[in-house]
Design a protein around this motif. Sequence first.
Motif, PDB file in Angstrom:
ATOM      1  N   ASP A 183      69.196  48.123  54.905  1.00 27.91           N
ATOM      2  CA  ASP A 183      68.092  47.437  55.592  1.00 27.91           C
ATOM      3  C   ASP A 183      67.808  48.104  56.933  1.00 27.91           C
ATOM      4  OD1 ASP A 183      67.999  45.560  53.543  1.00 27.91           O
ATOM      5  OD2 ASP A 183      69.233  44.108  54.624  1.00 27.91           O
ATOM      6  N   LEU A 184      68.875  48.418  57.661  1.00 27.93           N
ATOM      7  CA  LEU A 184      68.719  49.030  58.978  1.00 27.93           C
ATOM      8  C   LEU A 184      68.025  50.377  58.872  1.00 27.93           C
ATOM      9  CD1 LEU A 184      69.331  48.956  62.027  1.00 27.93           C
ATOM     10  CD2 LEU A 184      71.518  50.077  61.507  1.00 27.93           C
ATOM     11  N   PRO A 236      57.272  37.133  55.453  1.00 23.35           N
ATOM     12  CA  PRO A 236      57.710  37.730  56.717  1.00 23.35           C
ATOM     13  C   PRO A 236      58.151  39.170  56.524  1.00 23.35           C
ATOM     14  CG  PRO A 236      59.424  36.334  55.813  1.00 23.35           C
ATOM     15  CD  PRO A 236      58.225  36.155  54.927  1.00 23.35           C
ATOM     16  N   GLY A 237      58.202  39.916  57.623  1.00 22.96           N
ATOM     17  CA  GLY A 237      58.751  41.261  57.571  1.00 22.96           C
ATOM     18  C   GLY A 237      60.214  41.220  57.182  1.00 22.96           C
ATOM     19  N   ALA A 238      60.721  42.337  56.686  1.00 24.38           N
ATOM     20  CA  ALA A 238      62.091  42.389  56.194  1.00 24.38           C
ATOM     21  C   ALA A 238      63.093  42.179  57.318  1.00 24.38           C
ATOM     22  CB  ALA A 238      62.344  43.734  55.521  1.00 24.38           C
ATOM     23  N   GLY A 239      64.107  41.346  57.046  1.00 26.36           N
ATOM     24  CA  GLY A 239      65.219  41.190  57.971  1.00 26.36           C
ATOM     25  C   GLY A 239      66.231  42.299  57.757  1.00 26.36           C
ATOM     26  N   ASP A 248      68.182  38.961  63.656  1.00 24.98           N
ATOM     27  CA  ASP A 248      68.080  40.135  62.768  1.00 24.98           C
ATOM     28  C   ASP A 248      66.704  40.223  62.114  1.00 24.98           C
ATOM     29  OD1 ASP A 248      68.275  37.980  61.059  1.00 24.98           O
ATOM     30  OD2 ASP A 248      70.084  38.661  60.035  1.00 24.98           O
ATOM     31  N   GLU A 249      65.678  39.721  62.823  1.00 22.27           N
ATOM     32  CA  GLU A 249      64.305  39.740  62.315  1.00 22.27           C
ATOM     33  C   GLU A 249      63.398  40.545  63.262  1.00 22.27           C
ATOM     34  OE1 GLU A 249      63.205  38.474  59.520  1.00 22.27           O
ATOM     35  OE2 GLU A 249      64.917  37.281  58.860  1.00 22.27           O
ATOM     36  N   GLY A 271      63.467  31.576  57.275  1.00 24.69           N
ATOM     37  CA  GLY A 271      64.514  31.092  58.170  1.00 24.69           C
ATOM     38  C   GLY A 271      64.160  31.096  59.639  1.00 24.69           C
ATOM     39  N   ILE A 272      63.147  30.371  60.019  1.00 27.50           N
ATOM     40  CA  ILE A 272      62.785  30.150  61.409  1.00 27.50           C
ATOM     41  C   ILE A 272      62.666  28.646  61.591  1.00 27.50           C
ATOM     42  CG2 ILE A 272      60.329  30.498  60.843  1.00 27.50           C
ATOM     43  CD1 ILE A 272      59.890  31.436  63.710  1.00 27.50           C
ATOM     44  N   TYR A 273      63.177  28.129  62.725  1.00 22.14           N
ATOM     45  CA  TYR A 273      63.223  26.684  62.915  1.00 22.14           C
ATOM     46  C   TYR A 273      62.696  26.293  64.287  1.00 22.14           C
ATOM     47  CZ  TYR A 273      66.488  26.734  58.972  1.00 22.14           C
ATOM     48  OH  TYR A 273      67.066  26.922  57.748  1.00 22.14           O
TER      49      TYR A 273
END
Length: 251
Positions: free
Chosen positions: A243-244, A234-237, A100-101, A187-189
């Motif tokens: 949000d969408l 980061p850009g908005a999720g 969702d990013e 939230g990136i891993y």
Amino acid sequence: MSFTVLIPARLASTRLPNKPLAALGDAPMVVRVAQRAMLSQAARTVVACDSQSILDACQAHGVEAILTRDDHPSGSDRLAEASQLLGLADDAIVVNVQGDEPLIDPQLINEVGALLLQRPQASMGTAAHTIDTLADLGNPNFVKVVLDAQQYALYFSRAPIPWWRDGATPDHSFRALPDPAPLRHIGIYAYRAGFLRLFPTLPQAPIEVTEALEQLRAMWHGHRIAVHVTAHAPGAGVDTPEDLERVSKLY
């Protein structure tokens, strides 16, 4: 540098039903995320999904996807299965990009992908950026992280950490941001595939349950998490219909 991007995609979503298939212009959101990831230095980008409809949508737009079980409790469990299905070697590096990013920066993917090459002692890598508002510091939906001198994570929390004792008011709020500024987790891993497959077998940690933060399980079991601090948020999720609507205007 060689790494594989895996994007977990689950059809069910409480706040935004069928979120991976939500339209952003003429493509579904999960395809937009994959297209951003494909601009990175990843050798391969694969969507790990739980439904035939997501698989079909990805394939229709030229995005590689594989079907995984629909009963995984988390995205990391889904990616553990995906890494097995793809036959990734234990030392292969996997970057988990959330589905969702759609505005994720490909360079951030590169930077997180490089962490485990630079930090052989780390089992995981992730990212953070400085917090610049009191509202963000106090928001429990914005996870905070504190680091040691080598930029390994010491702790993640939904609470404001580190706690600025001398800057707190009697009602436990803050008059200003601490200096140096606290860090918000992104939230990136990154994982080595062997650890990614081990992770779901580790017992849940008490602090993980309390904070509802899965990465604390790794730390509780003695694994180190290297953190890249980026200068840019980061850009908005996309979590909600609002949000969408906001993100869709960019397409």
